[in-house]
Scaffold this active site. Structure first.
Site, PDB file in Angstrom:
ATOM      1  N   GLY A  12     -13.084  -8.379  10.115  1.00 29.08           N
ATOM      2  CA  GLY A  12     -14.498  -8.817  10.327  1.00 29.08           C
ATOM      3  C   GLY A  12     -15.470  -7.915   9.317  1.00 29.08           C
ATOM      4  CB  SER A  13     -15.113  -5.287   7.011  1.00 31.48           C
ATOM      5  OG  SER A  13     -14.686  -5.748   5.725  1.00 31.48           O
ATOM      6  CG  ASN A  14     -16.161  -9.754   3.401  1.00 32.53           C
ATOM      7  OD1 ASN A  14     -16.878  -9.138   2.580  1.00 32.53           O
ATOM      8  ND2 ASN A  14     -14.794  -9.415   3.320  1.00 32.53           N
ATOM      9  CB  ILE A  92      -5.153 -24.443   4.500  1.00 31.90           C
ATOM     10  CG1 ILE A  92      -4.281 -23.406   3.696  1.00 31.90           C
ATOM     11  CG2 ILE A  92      -5.399 -25.677   3.572  1.00 31.90           C
ATOM     12  CD1 ILE A  92      -2.994 -23.919   3.100  1.00 31.90           C
ATOM     13  CG  LEU A  93     -11.159 -24.560   6.249  1.00 32.51           C
ATOM     14  CD1 LEU A  93     -12.302 -24.562   5.786  1.00 32.51           C
ATOM     15  CD2 LEU A  93     -11.064 -24.588   7.744  1.00 32.51           C
ATOM     16  CG  ASN A 107     -12.752 -17.905   1.137  1.00 29.74           C
ATOM     17  OD1 ASN A 107     -12.678 -17.196   2.486  1.00 29.74           O
ATOM     18  ND2 ASN A 107     -11.678 -17.906   0.560  1.00 29.74           N
ATOM     19  CG  HIS A 109      -9.558 -14.682  -3.086  1.00 25.75           C
ATOM     20  ND1 HIS A 109      -8.410 -14.688  -2.286  1.00 25.75           N
ATOM     21  CD2 HIS A 109      -8.868 -14.291  -4.365  1.00 25.75           C
ATOM     22  CE1 HIS A 109      -7.399 -14.315  -2.613  1.00 25.75           C
ATOM     23  NE2 HIS A 109      -7.500 -14.369  -4.016  1.00 25.75           N
ATOM     24  CB  VAL A 144      -4.781 -21.705  -0.799  1.00 24.57           C
ATOM     25  CG1 VAL A 144      -4.840 -20.253  -0.301  1.00 24.57           C
ATOM     26  CG2 VAL A 144      -3.859 -22.401   0.357  1.00 24.57           C
ATOM     27  CD  GLU A 174     -13.373  -8.510  -0.530  1.00 22.25           C
ATOM     28  OE1 GLU A 174     -13.687  -9.264   0.652  1.00 22.25           O
ATOM     29  OE2 GLU A 174     -12.232  -8.108  -0.500  1.00 22.25           O
TER      30      GLU A 174
HETATM   31  C1  GRF Z   1     -11.349  -9.831   2.429  1.00 21.75           C
HETATM   32  O1  GRF Z   1     -10.519  -8.891   1.700  1.00 21.75           O
HETATM   33  C2  GRF Z   1     -11.477 -11.005   2.049  1.00 21.75           C
HETATM   34  O2  GRF Z   1     -11.785 -11.185   0.746  1.00 21.75           O
HETATM   35  C3  GRF Z   1     -10.295 -12.157   2.506  1.00 21.75           C
HETATM   36  O3  GRF Z   1      -9.828 -11.416   3.574  1.00 21.75           O
HETATM   37  C4  GRF Z   1     -10.332  -9.930   3.756  1.00 21.75           C
HETATM   38  C5  GRF Z   1     -11.095  -9.945   5.033  1.00 21.75           C
HETATM   39  O4  GRF Z   1     -11.382  -8.765   5.204  1.00 21.75           O
HETATM   40  N1  GRF Z   1     -10.573 -13.350   2.366  1.00 21.75           N
HETATM   41  P1  GRF Z   1     -12.506  -8.431   6.589  1.00 21.75           P
HETATM   42  O5  GRF Z   1     -11.920  -9.206   7.870  1.00 21.75           O
HETATM   43  O6  GRF Z   1     -13.895  -9.341   6.101  1.00 21.75           O
HETATM   44  O7  GRF Z   1     -12.680  -7.092   6.651  1.00 21.75           O
END
Ligand code: GRF
Length: 220
Positions: A12-14, A92-93, A107, A109, A144, A174
């Site tokens: 969950g860092s994002n 996948i949704l 999303n 990526h 995806v 990110e």
């Molecule tokens: C990130 O690299 C994101 O781009 C990808 O999954 C990873 C999730 O990392 N979809 P976090 O859980 O947000 O740290």
């Protein structure tokens, strides 16, 4: 104030970068709920500590994708969610879910899409001898890592990079592009229309935006 729902499967860092930006008041939104498909996903306790309601909907307890997504959808609707951010959500949704949040479902990526969708994409970029990689925020469709590109950051691949080093460099960006994208969406400066993301920015704002998202190759 928009109400945002965040879906996670892991650390969950994002998610944290989005919560931080909302808490700072950079984004006119608040996180109404965090949902995970994984019990014990590390990001859940972080969200709880920050006072965000959390739910787990274990995908193994649903017989179909649609059934699972319906349970998630119900939670989001009950919490008045207007915008959904996938943040390391490893599912996948279903078309039903995508349709319900069309133009309001993002999303992130860790590659420059459409190159390298899927998993272990940092290693794949290194293996292909790519000179640059990066990250992409995109609107989600039912394939995806696919859908209209919203924002990207460019990150160099340096001599000696392994998956860990490159992932770290990309992750740093990110955490910058995702809050920026959410802010633009909340301010309705970004709109998904006719299969493209339209940004309501003047030339200078647009150039500044892109300039912020190029990671220099030289030592800082
Ligand atoms: C990130 O690299 C994101 O781009 C990808 O999954 C990873 C999730 O990392 N979809 P976090 O859980 O947000 O740290």
């Amino acid at each position: 104030m928009k109400r945002v729902g965040i879906l996670i499967s892991g650390r969950g860092s994002n998610m944290v970068s989005l919560l931080d930006a909302m808490d700072r008041g950079d984004i006119q939104a608040r996180c109404a709920v965090v949902v995970s498909n994984v019990y014990g996903a590390p990001g859940l306790s972080v969200a709880e500590e920050r006072g965000v309601p959390t739910f787990v909907v274990d995908h193994r307890q649903s017989s179909t994708r649609k059934d699972h997504d319906n349970k998630v959808l119900r939670i989001l609707v009950e919490h008045g969610v207007q915008i959904v951010c996938l943040a390391g959500y490893m599912r996948i949704l279903s078309p039903m879910f995508v349709k319900a949040f069309e133009g309001r479902l993002l999303n992130i990526h860790p590659s420059l899409l459409p190159s390298f969708p899927g998993l272990h994409v940092q290693q794949k970029a290194i293996d292909h001898g790519a000179r640059f990689s990066g990250c992409t925020v995109h609107f989600v469709d039912d394939q995806v890592d696919h859908g209209c590109i919203f924002l990207q950051a460019v990150v160099p691949i340096l001599p000696g990079d392994d998956e860990v080093a490159l992932s770290k460099r990309i992750l740093d960006y990110e955490h910058r592009i995702y809050p920026t994208a959410l802010k633009l969406l909340c301010e309705e400066k970004a709109i998904l229309r006719d299969g493209k993301v339209h940004l309501s920015l003047d030339d200078e704002e647009y150039r500044h935006l892109l300039a912020d998202f190029i990671c220099p190759a030289e030592d800082p």
